[in-house]
Write a protein that holds these residues in place. Structure first.
Motif, PDB file in Angstrom:
ATOM      1  N   THR A   1       0.831  -1.209   0.000  1.00 33.83           N
ATOM      2  CA  THR A   1       0.000   0.000   0.000  1.00 33.83           C
ATOM      3  C   THR A   1       0.866   1.259   0.000  1.00 33.83           C
ATOM      4  N   VAL A   2       1.963   1.224   0.737  1.00 33.50           N
ATOM      5  CA  VAL A   2       2.866   2.378   0.787  1.00 33.50           C
ATOM      6  C   VAL A   2       3.599   2.507  -0.546  1.00 33.50           C
ATOM      7  N   ARG A   3       3.966   1.392  -1.161  1.00 31.37           N
ATOM      8  CA  ARG A   3       4.659   1.424  -2.456  1.00 31.37           C
ATOM      9  C   ARG A   3       3.762   2.004  -3.555  1.00 31.37           C
ATOM     10  N   GLU A   4       2.452   1.842  -3.429  1.00 29.79           N
ATOM     11  CA  GLU A   4       1.515   2.415  -4.403  1.00 29.79           C
ATOM     12  C   GLU A   4       1.189   3.873  -4.080  1.00 29.79           C
ATOM     13  N   TRP A   5       1.470   4.298  -2.875  1.00 28.93           N
ATOM     14  CA  TRP A   5       1.118   5.652  -2.426  1.00 28.93           C
ATOM     15  C   TRP A   5       2.255   6.645  -2.632  1.00 28.93           C
ATOM     16  N   LEU A   6       3.475   6.276  -2.276  1.00 22.78           N
ATOM     17  CA  LEU A   6       4.596   7.226  -2.292  1.00 22.78           C
ATOM     18  C   LEU A   6       4.871   7.862  -3.652  1.00 22.78           C
ATOM     19  N   PRO A   7       4.928   7.108  -4.763  1.00 24.81           N
ATOM     20  CA  PRO A   7       5.289   7.751  -6.033  1.00 24.81           C
ATOM     21  C   PRO A   7       4.276   8.775  -6.530  1.00 24.81           C
ATOM     22  N   GLY A   8       3.107   8.838  -5.915  1.00 26.37           N
ATOM     23  CA  GLY A   8       2.099   9.799  -6.347  1.00 26.37           C
ATOM     24  C   GLY A   8       2.066  11.070  -5.523  1.00 26.37           C
ATOM     25  N   LEU A   9       2.947  11.183  -4.539  1.00 24.44           N
ATOM     26  CA  LEU A   9       2.939  12.368  -3.674  1.00 24.44           C
ATOM     27  C   LEU A   9       3.562  13.574  -4.374  1.00 24.44           C
ATOM     28  N   SER A  10       3.098  14.738  -4.001  1.00 29.79           N
ATOM     29  CA  SER A  10       3.625  15.976  -4.571  1.00 29.79           C
ATOM     30  C   SER A  10       4.806  16.472  -3.730  1.00 29.79           C
ATOM     31  N   ARG A  11       5.436  17.515  -4.218  1.00 30.33           N
ATOM     32  CA  ARG A  11       6.568  18.117  -3.511  1.00 30.33           C
ATOM     33  C   ARG A  11       6.116  18.632  -2.138  1.00 30.33           C
ATOM     34  N   ALA A  12       4.971  19.300  -2.108  1.00 26.45           N
ATOM     35  CA  ALA A  12       4.469  19.859  -0.849  1.00 26.45           C
ATOM     36  C   ALA A  12       4.166  18.753   0.158  1.00 26.45           C
ATOM     37  N   GLU A  13       3.638  17.637  -0.317  1.00 28.39           N
ATOM     38  CA  GLU A  13       3.368  16.522   0.589  1.00 28.39           C
ATOM     39  C   GLU A  13       4.673  15.935   1.132  1.00 28.39           C
ATOM     40  N   CYS A  14       5.698  15.881   0.285  1.00 23.31           N
ATOM     41  CA  CYS A  14       7.005  15.396   0.754  1.00 23.31           C
ATOM     42  C   CYS A  14       7.581  16.331   1.812  1.00 23.31           C
ATOM     43  N   TRP A  15       7.417  17.644   1.619  1.00 25.69           N
ATOM     44  CA  TRP A  15       7.873  18.592   2.639  1.00 25.69           C
ATOM     45  C   TRP A  15       7.130  18.354   3.949  1.00 25.69           C
ATOM     46  N   SER A  16       5.817  18.113   3.856  1.00 25.18           N
ATOM     47  CA  SER A  16       5.038  17.853   5.075  1.00 25.18           C
ATOM     48  C   SER A  16       5.508  16.581   5.770  1.00 25.18           C
ATOM     49  N   LEU A  17       5.828  15.557   4.991  1.00 25.15           N
ATOM     50  CA  LEU A  17       6.339  14.316   5.578  1.00 25.15           C
ATOM     51  C   LEU A  17       7.687  14.530   6.257  1.00 25.15           C
ATOM     52  N   MET A  18       8.540  15.330   5.626  1.00 21.17           N
ATOM     53  CA  MET A  18       9.860  15.591   6.205  1.00 21.17           C
ATOM     54  C   MET A  18       9.753  16.385   7.497  1.00 21.17           C
ATOM     55  N   ASP A  19       8.828  17.334   7.549  1.00 23.05           N
ATOM     56  CA  ASP A  19       8.691  18.195   8.717  1.00 23.05           C
ATOM     57  C   ASP A  19       7.981  17.516   9.883  1.00 23.05           C
ATOM     58  N   ALA A  20       7.276  16.424   9.611  1.00 19.27           N
ATOM     59  CA  ALA A  20       6.480  15.774  10.653  1.00 19.27           C
ATOM     60  C   ALA A  20       7.360  14.926  11.572  1.00 19.27           C
TER      61      ALA A  20
END
Length: 165
Positions: free
Chosen positions: A90-109
């Motif tokens: 489920t994570v492998r199908e989810w990660l490649p579709g994230l945007s730059r802003a979502e990646c920033w949110s993941l990094m900051d969390a």
């Protein structure tokens, strides 16, 4: 007419056979040997195996750490990078579709917040839920905002093809 007479005879014979059978098996039923044997014997059913619930905290922390590292690598590369091994489907199908802003949110969390998000316990603000997302090959170019509203900023906007202030 002959048919109805024959049907009556057959019905009478069946009734007399039932009566005779019940009379003959009455003593056996009284002593529990024949006829109705009563309820079938009780067969013990297998009991479910109750193992203690498995603690998956460390597994989810490792997955969250891998996701946060992937998000940081993707932001540095300015595109979604290859996925690390060992992630759930489920994570492998989810990660490649994230945007730059979502990646920033993941990094900051915090690591615990990302753990809760991938488990579906509570959402992380600015990041879509873990689900199948269409793969993003490259992120759109980042829109640069000028640091000042002066002449240089207006000229830079004009060069980029955006109307000035």
């Amino acid at each position: 007419m002959l048919k109805s007479i024959l049907n009556a005879l057959v019905s009478g014979l069946k009734a007399s056979a039932r009566l005779l059978g019940s009379v003959l098996t009455a003593p056996l039923r009284m002593f529990g040997r024949g006829g109705d044997a009563g309820a079938p014997p009780k067969i013990p059913m297998p009991q479910p195996y109750e193992a203690p619930p498995e603690d998956r905290t460390k597994m989810y922390e490792d997955i969250a750490r891998a996701i946060m590292c992937w998000a940081a690598d993707s932001v540095l590369a300015d595109r979604p990078v290859d996925l690390p091994p060992g992630l759930p489907l489920t994570v492998r199908e989810w990660l490649p579709g994230l945007s730059r802003a979502e990646c920033w949110s993941l990094m900051d969390a915090d690591n615990n917040v990302v753990c809760g998000h991938i488990q579906g316990l509570f959402p992380l603000a600015g990041v879509r839920a873990v689900q199948r997302l269409p793969r993003v090959r490259a992120w759109p170019a980042e829109l640069r905002t000028p640091e000042s509203a002066g002449f240089a900023a207006i000229a830079e906007l004009e060069m980029l093809g955006q109307p000035g202030a």
